[in-house]
Design a protein around this motif. Structure first.
Motif, PDB file in Angstrom:
ATOM      1  N   HIS A 148       0.717  -1.183  -0.071  1.00  0.00           N
ATOM      2  CA  HIS A 148       0.093  -0.018   0.005  1.00  0.00           C
ATOM      3  C   HIS A 148       0.714   1.417  -0.042  1.00  0.00           C
ATOM      4  O   HIS A 148       1.941   1.078   0.572  1.00  0.00           O
ATOM      5  CB  HIS A 148      -1.092  -0.014   1.211  1.00  0.00           C
ATOM      6  N   GLY A 149       0.293   2.295  -0.530  1.00  0.00           N
ATOM      7  CA  GLY A 149       0.942   3.619  -0.370  1.00  0.00           C
ATOM      8  C   GLY A 149       1.011   4.338   0.785  1.00  0.00           C
ATOM      9  O   GLY A 149       0.208   3.965   1.817  1.00  0.00           O
ATOM     10  N   GLU A 150       1.820   5.221   0.957  1.00  0.00           N
ATOM     11  CA  GLU A 150       1.842   6.065   2.194  1.00  0.00           C
ATOM     12  C   GLU A 150       2.045   7.385   1.621  1.00  0.00           C
ATOM     13  O   GLU A 150       2.539   7.764   0.963  1.00  0.00           O
ATOM     14  CB  GLU A 150       3.045   5.986   3.121  1.00  0.00           C
ATOM     15  N   VAL A 151       1.366   8.317   2.356  1.00  0.00           N
ATOM     16  CA  VAL A 151       1.153   9.748   2.039  1.00  0.00           C
ATOM     17  C   VAL A 151       1.360  10.578   3.495  1.00  0.00           C
ATOM     18  O   VAL A 151       0.868  10.411   4.250  1.00  0.00           O
ATOM     19  CB  VAL A 151       0.077  10.040   1.253  1.00  0.00           C
ATOM     20  N   LEU A 152       2.569  11.649   2.997  1.00  0.00           N
ATOM     21  CA  LEU A 152       2.776  12.776   4.306  1.00  0.00           C
ATOM     22  C   LEU A 152       2.108  13.851   3.813  1.00  0.00           C
ATOM     23  O   LEU A 152       2.435  14.340   2.892  1.00  0.00           O
ATOM     24  CB  LEU A 152       4.159  12.715   4.324  1.00  0.00           C
ATOM     25  N   LEU A 153       1.084  14.157   4.587  1.00  0.00           N
ATOM     26  CA  LEU A 153       0.162  15.549   4.320  1.00  0.00           C
ATOM     27  C   LEU A 153       0.669  16.529   5.027  1.00  0.00           C
ATOM     28  O   LEU A 153       0.707  16.414   6.328  1.00  0.00           O
ATOM     29  CB  LEU A 153      -1.215  14.989   4.717  1.00  0.00           C
ATOM     30  N   ILE A 154       1.184  17.358   4.597  1.00  0.00           N
ATOM     31  CA  ILE A 154       1.945  18.584   5.399  1.00  0.00           C
ATOM     32  C   ILE A 154       1.183  19.640   5.041  1.00  0.00           C
ATOM     33  O   ILE A 154       0.838  20.420   4.005  1.00  0.00           O
ATOM     34  CB  ILE A 154       3.249  18.996   4.798  1.00  0.00           C
ATOM     35  N   GLY A 155       0.091  20.016   6.029  1.00  0.00           N
ATOM     36  CA  GLY A 155      -0.747  21.316   5.850  1.00  0.00           C
ATOM     37  C   GLY A 155      -0.553  22.333   6.962  1.00  0.00           C
ATOM     38  O   GLY A 155       0.508  22.504   7.742  1.00  0.00           O
ATOM     39  N   GLY A 156      -1.415  23.447   6.820  1.00  0.00           N
ATOM     40  CA  GLY A 156      -1.266  24.622   7.524  1.00  0.00           C
ATOM     41  C   GLY A 156      -1.439  25.990   6.775  1.00  0.00           C
ATOM     42  O   GLY A 156      -1.559  25.877   5.544  1.00  0.00           O
ATOM     43  N   ARG A 157      -1.501  26.897   7.672  1.00  0.00           N
ATOM     44  CA  ARG A 157      -2.121  28.269   6.721  1.00  0.00           C
ATOM     45  C   ARG A 157      -0.892  28.969   6.039  1.00  0.00           C
ATOM     46  O   ARG A 157       0.142  28.183   5.907  1.00  0.00           O
ATOM     47  CB  ARG A 157      -2.116  29.323   7.875  1.00  0.00           C
ATOM     48  N   ALA A 158      -1.318  29.764   5.032  1.00  0.00           N
ATOM     49  CA  ALA A 158      -0.365  30.482   4.108  1.00  0.00           C
ATOM     50  C   ALA A 158       0.803  30.878   5.076  1.00  0.00           C
ATOM     51  O   ALA A 158       0.457  31.618   6.118  1.00  0.00           O
ATOM     52  CB  ALA A 158      -1.104  31.594   3.409  1.00  0.00           C
ATOM     53  N   SER A 196      -0.992  41.027  -6.072  1.00  0.00           N
ATOM     54  CA  SER A 196      -2.200  41.480  -5.559  1.00  0.00           C
ATOM     55  C   SER A 196      -2.938  40.508  -4.533  1.00  0.00           C
ATOM     56  O   SER A 196      -4.055  40.799  -3.787  1.00  0.00           O
ATOM     57  CB  SER A 196      -3.325  41.837  -6.508  1.00  0.00           C
ATOM     58  N   GLU A 197      -2.329  39.468  -4.100  1.00  0.00           N
ATOM     59  CA  GLU A 197      -2.857  38.393  -3.257  1.00  0.00           C
ATOM     60  C   GLU A 197      -2.541  38.649  -1.706  1.00  0.00           C
ATOM     61  O   GLU A 197      -3.013  37.781  -1.002  1.00  0.00           O
ATOM     62  CB  GLU A 197      -2.412  37.072  -3.810  1.00  0.00           C
ATOM     63  N   LEU A 198      -1.671  39.504  -1.488  1.00  0.00           N
ATOM     64  CA  LEU A 198      -1.420  39.857  -0.119  1.00  0.00           C
ATOM     65  C   LEU A 198      -2.343  39.704   1.219  1.00  0.00           C
ATOM     66  O   LEU A 198      -2.531  39.057   1.902  1.00  0.00           O
ATOM     67  CB  LEU A 198      -0.441  40.897   0.240  1.00  0.00           C
ATOM     68  N   GLU A 199      -3.423  40.812   0.897  1.00  0.00           N
ATOM     69  CA  GLU A 199      -4.555  40.907   1.820  1.00  0.00           C
ATOM     70  C   GLU A 199      -5.423  39.617   1.662  1.00  0.00           C
ATOM     71  O   GLU A 199      -5.943  39.004   3.031  1.00  0.00           O
ATOM     72  CB  GLU A 199      -5.139  42.062   1.376  1.00  0.00           C
ATOM     73  N   HIS A 200      -5.530  39.032   0.564  1.00  0.00           N
ATOM     74  CA  HIS A 200      -6.271  37.820   0.518  1.00  0.00           C
ATOM     75  C   HIS A 200      -5.751  36.592   1.188  1.00  0.00           C
ATOM     76  O   HIS A 200      -6.327  36.077   2.068  1.00  0.00           O
ATOM     77  CB  HIS A 200      -6.730  37.460  -1.052  1.00  0.00           C
ATOM     78  N   GLU A 201      -4.277  36.529   1.286  1.00  0.00           N
ATOM     79  CA  GLU A 201      -3.690  35.608   1.998  1.00  0.00           C
ATOM     80  C   GLU A 201      -3.744  35.832   3.295  1.00  0.00           C
ATOM     81  O   GLU A 201      -3.883  34.887   4.171  1.00  0.00           O
ATOM     82  CB  GLU A 201      -2.191  35.214   1.202  1.00  0.00           C
ATOM     83  N   LEU A 202      -3.435  36.986   3.608  1.00  0.00           N
ATOM     84  CA  LEU A 202      -3.537  37.333   5.259  1.00  0.00           C
ATOM     85  C   LEU A 202      -4.934  37.020   5.972  1.00  0.00           C
ATOM     86  O   LEU A 202      -5.059  36.429   6.881  1.00  0.00           O
ATOM     87  CB  LEU A 202      -3.134  38.754   5.486  1.00  0.00           C
ATOM     88  N   GLU A 203      -5.783  37.520   5.370  1.00  0.00           N
ATOM     89  CA  GLU A 203      -7.280  37.177   5.764  1.00  0.00           C
ATOM     90  C   GLU A 203      -7.697  35.760   5.772  1.00  0.00           C
ATOM     91  O   GLU A 203      -8.254  35.265   6.778  1.00  0.00           O
ATOM     92  CB  GLU A 203      -8.166  38.090   4.916  1.00  0.00           C
ATOM     93  N   GLY A 204      -7.433  35.208   4.731  1.00  0.00           N
ATOM     94  CA  GLY A 204      -7.701  33.695   4.595  1.00  0.00           C
ATOM     95  C   GLY A 204      -6.883  33.101   5.429  1.00  0.00           C
ATOM     96  O   GLY A 204      -7.166  31.774   6.203  1.00  0.00           O
ATOM     97  N   GLY A 205      -5.614  33.281   5.797  1.00  0.00           N
ATOM     98  CA  GLY A 205      -4.645  32.349   6.628  1.00  0.00           C
ATOM     99  C   GLY A 205      -5.138  32.517   7.982  1.00  0.00           C
ATOM    100  O   GLY A 205      -5.102  31.480   8.671  1.00  0.00           O
ATOM    101  N   ILE A 206      -5.574  33.520   8.673  1.00  0.00           N
ATOM    102  CA  ILE A 206      -6.245  33.514  10.088  1.00  0.00           C
ATOM    103  C   ILE A 206      -7.274  32.697  10.356  1.00  0.00           C
ATOM    104  O   ILE A 206      -7.523  31.904  11.080  1.00  0.00           O
ATOM    105  CB  ILE A 206      -6.381  34.953  10.315  1.00  0.00           C
ATOM    106  N   ARG A 207      -8.191  32.705   9.109  1.00  0.00           N
ATOM    107  CA  ARG A 207      -9.603  31.922   9.292  1.00  0.00           C
ATOM    108  C   ARG A 207      -9.147  30.366   9.232  1.00  0.00           C
ATOM    109  O   ARG A 207      -9.767  29.515   9.849  1.00  0.00           O
ATOM    110  CB  ARG A 207     -10.236  32.352   7.815  1.00  0.00           C
ATOM    111  N   LYS A 208      -8.219  30.268   8.214  1.00  0.00           N
ATOM    112  CA  LYS A 208      -7.933  28.615   7.972  1.00  0.00           C
ATOM    113  C   LYS A 208      -7.163  28.051   9.229  1.00  0.00           C
ATOM    114  O   LYS A 208      -7.096  27.093   9.432  1.00  0.00           O
ATOM    115  CB  LYS A 208      -7.052  28.551   6.888  1.00  0.00           C
ATOM    116  N   ALA A 209      -6.166  28.939   9.769  1.00  0.00           N
ATOM    117  CA  ALA A 209      -5.668  28.502  11.003  1.00  0.00           C
ATOM    118  C   ALA A 209      -6.317  28.131  11.977  1.00  0.00           C
ATOM    119  O   ALA A 209      -6.194  27.129  12.638  1.00  0.00           O
ATOM    120  CB  ALA A 209      -4.620  29.487  11.572  1.00  0.00           C
ATOM    121  N   ARG A 210      -7.443  29.004  12.293  1.00  0.00           N
ATOM    122  CA  ARG A 210      -8.296  28.621  13.121  1.00  0.00           C
ATOM    123  C   ARG A 210      -9.090  27.261  12.820  1.00  0.00           C
ATOM    124  O   ARG A 210      -9.130  26.438  13.913  1.00  0.00           O
ATOM    125  CB  ARG A 210      -9.424  29.586  13.642  1.00  0.00           C
TER     126      ARG A 210
END
Length: 181
Positions: free
Chosen positions: A3-13, A128-142
């Motif tokens: 069987h395969g194995e997968v290492l998932l590395i997640g986290g906010r931007a 142009s993505e900085l503000e989007h990434e900052l806002e989404g990052g806080i929400r996704k971290a929670r």
């Protein structure tokens, strides 16, 4: 290993997923551990999003399935996959379908403070993505903090060297023994 194995590395931007993923790959290469690596962010980047699939889940899964089939034909059974929300329980089905039932899933959630993520994103985002990434990052971290499964290994990245973080992540896999430097 059947069987395969997968290492998932997640986290906010801005937490260091891509950087840590590549360093994990380097550590595994240094000990001759066969593996493949995919930055999941690129698996579903189509615009506009497919009809009825605003989060691009279907195209992501189809691409993962195709790429994994190519890897397994060449004998690979271990995958490093980086993507913000990949460690959440709802992603499990995608990996089981793409990699086969019985796939071993190792979840690692990288964690950084709001200040650290903000600093890293300011250094990285040039368009142009900085503000989007900052806002989404806080929400996704929670969201990640609340919903990541209990067996998820949480690794703090604030003020740490990438190599030290990667060694901790590799240790969570059991794929090899990496000696601390």
């Amino acid at each position: 290993m059947d069987h395969g194995e997968v290492l998932l590395i997640g986290g906010r931007a801005g937490v260091g997923k891509t950087t840590v993923g590549w360093e994990v790959s380097a550590l595994l290469r240094s000990t001759a551990v066969a593996h493949a690596i995919i930055d999941g962010d690129f698996m579903g980047q189509v615009h506009p999003a497919p009809e009825g699939d605003p989060h691009r889940a279907e195209i992501t899964e189809r691409n993962l399935t195709a790429v994994w089939a190519n890897f397994t034909q060449r004998g690979y059974r271990r995958l490093i996959y980086t993507n913000t929300l990949s460690v959440l329980p709802e992603a499990t089905g995608m990996f089981e379908r793409a990699m086969g039932n019985g796939v071993r899933i190792i979840r690692v959630l990288l964690i950084a403070s709001d200040a650290t993520a903000h600093e890293r994103l300011e250094g990285r985002e040039r368009g142009s993505e900085l503000e989007h990434e900052l806002e989404g990052g806080i929400r996704k971290a929670r969201l990640l903090d609340q919903r990541a499964p209990e067996d998820t290994v949480r690794v703090v990245t604030d003020g740490r060297l990438v190599g030290d973080i990667a060694r901790e992540v590799v240790a969570a896999t059991g794929w090899t023994t990496i000696v601390s430097s």
